[in-house]
Motif scaffolding. Structure first.
Motif, short mmCIF file in Angstrom:
data_model
loop_
_atom_site.label_atom_id
_atom_site.label_comp_id
_atom_site.label_asym_id
_atom_site.label_seq_id
_atom_site.Cartn_x
_atom_site.Cartn_y
_atom_site.Cartn_z
N ILE A 272 -28.99 22.56 -34.29
CA ILE A 272 -28.47 23.34 -33.18
C ILE A 272 -29.59 24.24 -32.70
O ILE A 272 -30.11 25.06 -33.47
N GLU B 157 -16.02 23.68 -31.33
CA GLU B 157 -15.41 23.14 -32.55
C GLU B 157 -14.03 22.58 -32.22
O GLU B 157 -13.27 23.23 -31.51
N GLN B 158 -13.75 21.40 -32.70
CA GLN B 158 -12.41 20.84 -32.56
C GLN B 158 -12.07 20.09 -33.84
O GLN B 158 -12.72 19.11 -34.18
N ARG C 10 -23.92 15.53 -30.39
CA ARG C 10 -24.54 16.10 -29.20
C ARG C 10 -24.04 15.34 -27.97
O ARG C 10 -24.16 14.13 -27.87
N SER D 66 -18.07 19.54 -34.76
CA SER D 66 -18.91 20.35 -33.87
C SER D 66 -19.45 19.48 -32.74
O SER D 66 -20.06 18.44 -32.99
N ASP E 241 -28.30 25.88 -27.21
CA ASP E 241 -27.11 25.04 -27.34
C ASP E 241 -25.84 25.86 -27.38
O ASP E 241 -25.81 26.97 -27.91
N GLN E 242 -24.78 25.29 -26.85
CA GLN E 242 -23.43 25.83 -26.98
C GLN E 242 -22.70 24.88 -27.92
O GLN E 242 -22.84 23.67 -27.81
N VAL E 243 -21.94 25.43 -28.86
CA VAL E 243 -21.22 24.60 -29.83
C VAL E 243 -19.72 24.82 -29.65
O VAL E 243 -19.25 25.96 -29.63
N VAL F 198 -22.07 19.70 -29.73
CA VAL F 198 -23.23 20.48 -29.36
C VAL F 198 -23.67 20.08 -27.95
O VAL F 198 -23.84 18.89 -27.67
N ARG G 49 -12.36 11.60 -31.41
CA ARG G 49 -12.68 12.40 -32.60
C ARG G 49 -12.87 11.50 -33.82
O ARG G 49 -13.82 11.66 -34.58
N VAL H 67 -25.42 17.72 -37.96
CA VAL H 67 -24.62 18.95 -37.88
C VAL H 67 -23.44 18.81 -36.92
O VAL H 67 -22.61 19.71 -36.82
N GLY H 68 -23.39 17.71 -36.21
CA GLY H 68 -22.32 17.47 -35.24
C GLY H 68 -22.70 16.37 -34.29
O GLY H 68 -23.62 15.59 -34.55
#
Length: 108
Positions: free
Chosen positions: A48, A56-57, A27, A61, A52-54, A63, A10, A24-25
Protein backbone atom coordinates in the motif's frame (compact mmCIF):
# COMPACT_ATOMS: atom_id res chain seq x y z
CA UNK A 1 -18.52 6.74 -1.64
CA UNK A 2 -16.53 3.57 -2.02
CA UNK A 3 -15.96 0.54 -4.17
CA UNK A 4 -18.48 -2.27 -3.68
CA UNK A 5 -18.02 -5.95 -4.46
CA UNK A 6 -20.74 -8.45 -5.16
CA UNK A 7 -20.45 -11.80 -3.37
CA UNK A 8 -19.19 -13.42 -6.60
CA UNK A 9 -16.45 -10.80 -7.12
CA UNK A 10 -15.38 -10.99 -3.48
CA UNK A 11 -15.12 -14.78 -3.66
CA UNK A 12 -13.07 -14.62 -6.87
CA UNK A 13 -10.68 -12.09 -5.34
CA UNK A 14 -10.36 -14.13 -2.14
CA UNK A 15 -9.49 -17.18 -4.27
CA UNK A 16 -6.64 -15.20 -5.89
CA UNK A 17 -5.44 -13.89 -2.53
CA UNK A 18 -5.40 -17.40 -1.02
CA UNK A 19 -2.82 -18.37 -3.66
CA UNK A 20 -0.65 -15.31 -2.88
CA UNK A 21 -0.46 -14.92 0.91
CA UNK A 22 2.09 -12.10 0.62
CA UNK A 23 -0.46 -9.84 -1.15
CA UNK A 24 -2.02 -7.14 1.02
CA UNK A 25 -5.21 -6.94 -1.03
CA UNK A 26 -6.55 -6.37 -4.51
CA UNK A 27 -5.47 -3.32 -6.52
CA UNK A 28 -8.26 -1.81 -8.62
CA UNK A 29 -7.48 0.96 -11.08
CA UNK A 30 -7.64 2.34 -14.58
CA UNK A 31 -5.35 2.74 -17.55
CA UNK A 32 -5.64 4.57 -20.84
CA UNK A 33 -6.71 2.00 -23.38
CA UNK A 34 -9.45 0.73 -25.64
CA UNK A 35 -11.81 2.51 -27.92
CA UNK A 36 -13.42 4.64 -25.21
CA UNK A 37 -10.43 6.00 -23.31
CA UNK A 38 -9.97 4.11 -20.03
CA UNK A 39 -9.86 0.44 -19.13
CA UNK A 40 -10.14 -1.17 -15.72
CA UNK A 41 -7.30 -3.05 -14.05
CA UNK A 42 -7.57 -5.65 -11.29
CA UNK A 43 -4.38 -7.10 -9.82
CA UNK A 44 -2.99 -8.30 -6.53
CA UNK A 45 -1.57 -5.49 -4.38
CA UNK A 46 1.93 -6.20 -3.09
CA UNK A 47 2.00 -3.06 -0.93
CA UNK A 48 0.00 0.00 0.00
CA UNK A 49 1.63 3.22 -1.19
CA UNK A 50 1.30 6.65 0.39
CA UNK A 51 -0.99 7.82 -2.42
CA UNK A 52 -3.35 4.81 -2.13
CA UNK A 53 -6.86 4.74 -0.71
CA UNK A 54 -7.90 1.44 0.89
CA UNK A 55 -11.49 0.22 1.13
CA UNK A 56 -12.34 -2.77 3.31
CA UNK A 57 -15.23 -5.09 2.57
CA UNK A 58 -15.76 -8.31 4.51
CA UNK A 59 -12.07 -8.55 5.40
CA UNK A 60 -10.89 -7.86 1.82
CA UNK A 61 -8.74 -4.80 1.14
CA UNK A 62 -9.34 -2.97 -2.15
CA UNK A 63 -6.42 -0.66 -2.93
CA UNK A 64 -6.83 2.28 -5.33
CA UNK A 65 -4.42 5.02 -6.35
CA UNK A 66 -5.99 8.33 -5.28
CA UNK A 67 -5.49 9.71 -8.82
CA UNK A 68 -7.83 7.02 -10.18
CA UNK A 69 -10.43 7.38 -7.44
CA UNK A 70 -12.48 10.20 -9.06
CA UNK A 71 -12.94 7.97 -12.12
CA UNK A 72 -14.05 4.84 -10.23
CA UNK A 73 -15.57 6.03 -6.94
CA UNK A 74 -18.90 4.29 -6.41
CA UNK A 75 -18.15 1.43 -8.81
CA UNK A 76 -19.67 -1.96 -8.14
CA UNK A 77 -17.49 -4.88 -9.22
CA UNK A 78 -19.17 -8.17 -10.09
CA UNK A 79 -17.78 -11.46 -11.40
CA UNK A 80 -19.82 -13.32 -14.00
CA UNK A 81 -19.54 -16.59 -15.88
CA UNK A 82 -21.15 -16.96 -19.29
CA UNK A 83 -20.50 -20.35 -20.84
CA UNK A 84 -16.75 -20.89 -20.88
CA UNK A 85 -16.03 -17.18 -20.34
CA UNK A 86 -15.60 -15.55 -16.95
CA UNK A 87 -14.76 -11.93 -16.17
CA UNK A 88 -15.16 -9.05 -13.80
CA UNK A 89 -18.01 -6.68 -14.69
CA UNK A 90 -17.91 -3.03 -13.63
CA UNK A 91 -20.92 -0.82 -12.91
CA UNK A 92 -19.39 2.64 -12.75
CA UNK A 93 -21.68 5.62 -12.00
CA UNK A 94 -18.97 7.99 -13.32
CA UNK A 95 -18.88 6.46 -16.81
CA UNK A 96 -20.65 8.54 -19.43
CA UNK A 97 -20.05 5.99 -22.18
CA UNK A 98 -18.68 2.50 -22.76
CA UNK A 99 -17.41 0.63 -25.76
CA UNK A 100 -19.58 -2.19 -27.09
CA UNK A 101 -17.53 -4.91 -25.43
CA UNK A 102 -17.52 -3.20 -22.01
CA UNK A 103 -13.72 -3.20 -21.79
CA UNK A 104 -13.30 0.57 -21.77
CA UNK A 105 -15.21 3.66 -20.70
CA UNK A 106 -15.27 7.44 -20.88
CA UNK A 107 -16.05 10.00 -18.19
CA UNK A 108 -17.73 13.41 -18.55
Amino acid sequence: MAIQLTAAARQRMQDFLAKEPSAVGVRFGIKRTGCSGFGYTVDLADAIAENDQVFEQDGLSIVIDRKALPFVDGTEIDFQRQGINASFVFRNPNATGECGCGESFTVG
